[in-house]
Write a protein that holds these residues in place. Structure first.
Motif, PDB file in Angstrom:
ATOM      1  N   ARG A 136       0.805  -1.225   0.000  1.00 26.43           N
ATOM      2  CA  ARG A 136       0.000   0.000   0.000  1.00 26.43           C
ATOM      3  C   ARG A 136       0.838   1.276   0.000  1.00 26.43           C
ATOM      4  N   LEU A 137       2.163   1.181   0.007  1.00 24.48           N
ATOM      5  CA  LEU A 137       2.990   2.385   0.045  1.00 24.48           C
ATOM      6  C   LEU A 137       2.838   3.164  -1.260  1.00 24.48           C
ATOM      7  N   ARG A 138       2.507   4.426  -1.142  1.00 27.30           N
ATOM      8  CA  ARG A 138       2.302   5.260  -2.320  1.00 27.30           C
ATOM      9  C   ARG A 138       3.202   6.486  -2.350  1.00 27.30           C
ATOM     10  N   GLY A 139       3.862   6.768  -1.241  1.00 29.23           N
ATOM     11  CA  GLY A 139       4.708   7.945  -1.237  1.00 29.23           C
ATOM     12  C   GLY A 139       5.461   8.119   0.063  1.00 29.23           C
ATOM     13  N   ILE A 140       6.271   9.183   0.081  1.00 29.53           N
ATOM     14  CA  ILE A 140       7.082   9.543   1.235  1.00 29.53           C
ATOM     15  C   ILE A 140       6.841  11.014   1.541  1.00 29.53           C
ATOM     16  N   ARG A 141       6.665  11.311   2.810  1.00 23.96           N
ATOM     17  CA  ARG A 141       6.599  12.714   3.213  1.00 23.96           C
ATOM     18  C   ARG A 141       7.711  12.991   4.209  1.00 23.96           C
ATOM     19  N   PHE A 142       8.432  14.047   3.952  1.00 20.72           N
ATOM     20  CA  PHE A 142       9.504  14.479   4.841  1.00 20.72           C
ATOM     21  C   PHE A 142       9.135  15.885   5.311  1.00 20.72           C
ATOM     22  N   PRO A 143       8.522  16.041   6.480  1.00 21.50           N
ATOM     23  CA  PRO A 143       8.034  17.356   6.912  1.00 21.50           C
ATOM     24  C   PRO A 143       9.168  18.384   6.991  1.00 21.50           C
ATOM     25  N   MET A 144       8.965  19.504   6.336  1.00 17.39           N
ATOM     26  CA  MET A 144      10.005  20.527   6.286  1.00 17.39           C
ATOM     27  C   MET A 144       9.513  21.872   6.800  1.00 17.39           C
ATOM     28  N   ALA A 145       8.256  21.942   7.293  1.00 12.85           N
ATOM     29  CA  ALA A 145       7.693  23.214   7.751  1.00 12.85           C
ATOM     30  C   ALA A 145       8.505  23.761   8.919  1.00 12.85           C
ATOM     31  N   LYS A 146       9.052  24.949   8.721  1.00 12.79           N
ATOM     32  CA  LYS A 146       9.892  25.552   9.750  1.00 12.79           C
ATOM     33  C   LYS A 146       9.802  27.069   9.633  1.00 12.79           C
ATOM     34  N   SER A 147       9.757  27.732  10.778  1.00  8.92           N
ATOM     35  CA  SER A 147       9.750  29.186  10.813  1.00  8.92           C
ATOM     36  C   SER A 147      10.586  29.652  11.989  1.00  8.92           C
ATOM     37  N   GLY A 148      11.247  30.766  11.815  1.00 15.18           N
ATOM     38  CA  GLY A 148      12.009  31.338  12.920  1.00 15.18           C
ATOM     39  C   GLY A 148      11.131  32.047  13.921  1.00 15.18           C
ATOM     40  N   ASP A 149       9.833  32.167  13.597  1.00 16.47           N
ATOM     41  CA  ASP A 149       8.876  32.846  14.470  1.00 16.47           C
ATOM     42  C   ASP A 149       8.304  31.834  15.464  1.00 16.47           C
ATOM     43  N   PRO A 150       8.485  32.023  16.768  1.00 18.65           N
ATOM     44  CA  PRO A 150       7.987  31.050  17.755  1.00 18.65           C
ATOM     45  C   PRO A 150       6.468  30.904  17.746  1.00 18.65           C
ATOM     46  N   ALA A 151       5.751  31.842  17.142  1.00 15.53           N
ATOM     47  CA  ALA A 151       4.295  31.750  17.068  1.00 15.53           C
ATOM     48  C   ALA A 151       3.841  30.876  15.917  1.00 15.53           C
ATOM     49  N   ILE A 152       4.800  30.471  15.071  1.00 18.61           N
ATOM     50  CA  ILE A 152       4.452  29.678  13.883  1.00 18.61           C
ATOM     51  C   ILE A 152       5.099  28.307  14.011  1.00 18.61           C
ATOM     52  N   VAL A 153       4.311  27.331  14.459  1.00 20.33           N
ATOM     53  CA  VAL A 153       4.784  25.959  14.616  1.00 20.33           C
ATOM     54  C   VAL A 153       3.773  25.052  13.941  1.00 20.33           C
ATOM     55  N   GLY A 154       4.222  24.255  12.982  1.00 23.82           N
ATOM     56  CA  GLY A 154       3.279  23.432  12.247  1.00 23.82           C
ATOM     57  C   GLY A 154       3.591  21.957  12.231  1.00 23.82           C
ATOM     58  N   SER A 155       4.599  21.546  12.989  1.00 20.23           N
ATOM     59  CA  SER A 155       4.992  20.148  12.945  1.00 20.23           C
ATOM     60  C   SER A 155       5.658  19.759  14.252  1.00 20.23           C
ATOM     61  N   VAL A 156       5.704  18.453  14.504  1.00 16.90           N
ATOM     62  CA  VAL A 156       6.374  17.974  15.710  1.00 16.90           C
ATOM     63  C   VAL A 156       7.870  17.794  15.469  1.00 16.90           C
ATOM     64  N   VAL A 157       8.333  18.054  14.247  1.00 17.16           N
ATOM     65  CA  VAL A 157       9.757  17.951  13.952  1.00 17.16           C
ATOM     66  C   VAL A 157      10.308  19.341  13.657  1.00 17.16           C
ATOM     67  N   ASP A 158      11.609  19.494  13.788  1.00 20.76           N
ATOM     68  CA  ASP A 158      12.263  20.790  13.590  1.00 20.76           C
ATOM     69  C   ASP A 158      13.425  20.606  12.613  1.00 20.76           C
ATOM     70  N   PRO A 159      13.148  20.665  11.309  1.00 28.35           N
ATOM     71  CA  PRO A 159      14.189  20.403  10.314  1.00 28.35           C
ATOM     72  C   PRO A 159      15.219  21.523  10.250  1.00 28.35           C
ATOM     73  N   PRO A 160      16.427  21.225   9.823  1.00 26.93           N
ATOM     74  CA  PRO A 160      17.441  22.269   9.661  1.00 26.93           C
ATOM     75  C   PRO A 160      17.023  23.294   8.619  1.00 26.93           C
ATOM     76  N   GLU A 161      17.498  24.506   8.755  1.00 30.89           N
ATOM     77  CA  GLU A 161      17.202  25.567   7.806  1.00 30.89           C
ATOM     78  C   GLU A 161      17.765  25.204   6.428  1.00 30.89           C
ATOM     79  N   GLY A 162      16.993  25.469   5.382  1.00 30.56           N
ATOM     80  CA  GLY A 162      17.466  25.268   4.030  1.00 30.56           C
ATOM     81  C   GLY A 162      17.590  23.823   3.593  1.00 30.56           C
ATOM     82  N   LEU A 163      16.924  22.919   4.302  1.00 29.27           N
ATOM     83  CA  LEU A 163      17.083  21.495   4.026  1.00 29.27           C
ATOM     84  C   LEU A 163      16.684  21.132   2.594  1.00 29.27           C
ATOM     85  N   MET A 164      15.667  21.791   2.062  1.00 28.66           N
ATOM     86  CA  MET A 164      15.193  21.425   0.728  1.00 28.66           C
ATOM     87  C   MET A 164      16.182  21.770  -0.377  1.00 28.66           C
TER      88      MET A 164
END
Length: 343
Positions: A136-164
């Protein structure tokens, strides 16, 4: 139970019950291409919770499970920990396929995750994920949502800046596409130019842009929606110009979008939601076309502001001017094609 802090709005069933509409289009077949399942402190959303939502009146034929760090393996090599998540989702799929719970094929497609900094060597992790997902595997998601603003948090992970922009990530993306899998991406609108770099470097990989590109309306974006919209639209237009991109129409009930419906005495109805979301949804459909766009629930994350029935009613209102063929694409066919579903 996983001890993971949740950045999402609390789901309040009593509050949601104050405004539950009847389905506008109960006979329209729908594939929901984006939901999660999890059990975390003060936040449980498992098979029967989803089943109750998809059975609430709309004709949901199938769903696609999207990674959310659920049930990762506690033991073994760290890079194989996400195999536990696809095994968990495959178990939910097997329950649905029994027919004991109705006709909806929950988790008919599964999108897992892998450490994309492994580059092309991510293939050995993909092998394990494909085995764990039991076909049933159809894809991969690597969450990259990150902001330097502490009021903006959208994920339980904290990826490095510029990872993409890293070449190793591009190499992993190309390997994902070589296997016929899609790359689901979750980033904020401030990162769309980085996503553009990644999508260009993996032209044979289908890149799915989650949640209309991560619209922001809190923190430093509070009260600046008009200015932020112009920059968002320009970046989304650049992404839409790439033939390997797709977009998911949803995720606008997240706290980070800043609409603030969760603060009202009663939840929003579909007319109110459609009026607020229309600029983003219509722009995405205009840029990508119905053949590359798909409505999504993003449940239970969006359940912090809207019930499942009211959400799909909102999408019915937003697509009311579309032809039947276009609606078929937006509600079902684009998702079925993207995630190789035969339902």
């Amino acid at each position: 139970m996983e001890n993971v802090a949740m950045p999402h709005l609390e789901v309040r069933p009593d509050w949601l019950a104050k405004n539950v509409e009847a389905p506008i289009e109960p006979g329209r077949p729908i594939i929901d291409p984006h939901h999660h399942l999890w059990e975390r402190p003060k936040a449980r959303y498992l098979f029967h919770d989803l089943l109750a939502d998809v059975s609430a009146g709309h004709d949901i034929r199938a769903t696609v499970y999207i990674q959310c760090r659920s049930m990762h393996r506690a033991d073994g090599p760290p890079e194989l920990a996400p195999v536990g998540e696809v095994e968990f989702a495959a178990g939910a799929a097997a329950m649905a396929e029994s027919g004991h719970y109705g006709d909806c094929r929950i988790c008919a497609g599964i999108v897992g995750t892998a450490d994309m900094t492994l580059g092309a060597d991510v293939g050995r992790v993909l092998d394990a994920l494909e085995a764990g997902a039991n076909g049933r595997l159809r894809g991969i998601r690597f969450p990259m949502a990150k902001s330097g603003d502490p009021a903006i948090v959208g994920s339980v992970v904290d990826p490095p800046e510029g990872l993409m922009r890293e070449e190793s990530v591009a190499a992993a993306a190309r390997e994902i596409g070589r296997r016929g899998l899609v790359l689901d991406t979750w980033s904020f609108q401030t990162q769309l130019q980085d996503l553009l770099v990644l999508a260009r470097r993996a032209p044979e990989t289908v890149v799915v842009i989650d949640h209309v590109g991560g619209v922001l309306g809190v923190g430093g974006f509070t009260g600046k929606r008009e200015d932020a919209f112009a920059g968002w639209r320009a970046d989304m237009a650049a992404l839409a110009a790439l033939p390997n991109t797709r977009v998911k129409l949803g995720g606008l009930a997240m706290h980070t979008c800043g609409f603030g419906f969760e603060t009202a005495a009663s939840p929003p109805g579909s007319e109110e939601l459609a009026a607020s979301w229309r600029p983003y949804i219509e722009t995405c459909i205009e840029l990508f076309g119905p053949e590359r766009a798909m409505f999504e629930s993003n449940f239970p994350v969006d359940k912090g502001q809207v019930s499942y029935t009211n959400l799909w009613n909102t999408f019915s209102r937003l697509s009311s001017g579309a032809s039947e063929a276009e609606k078929d694409r937006l509600f079902r066919e684009t998702a079925a094609e993207t995630y190789r579903l035969s339902v």
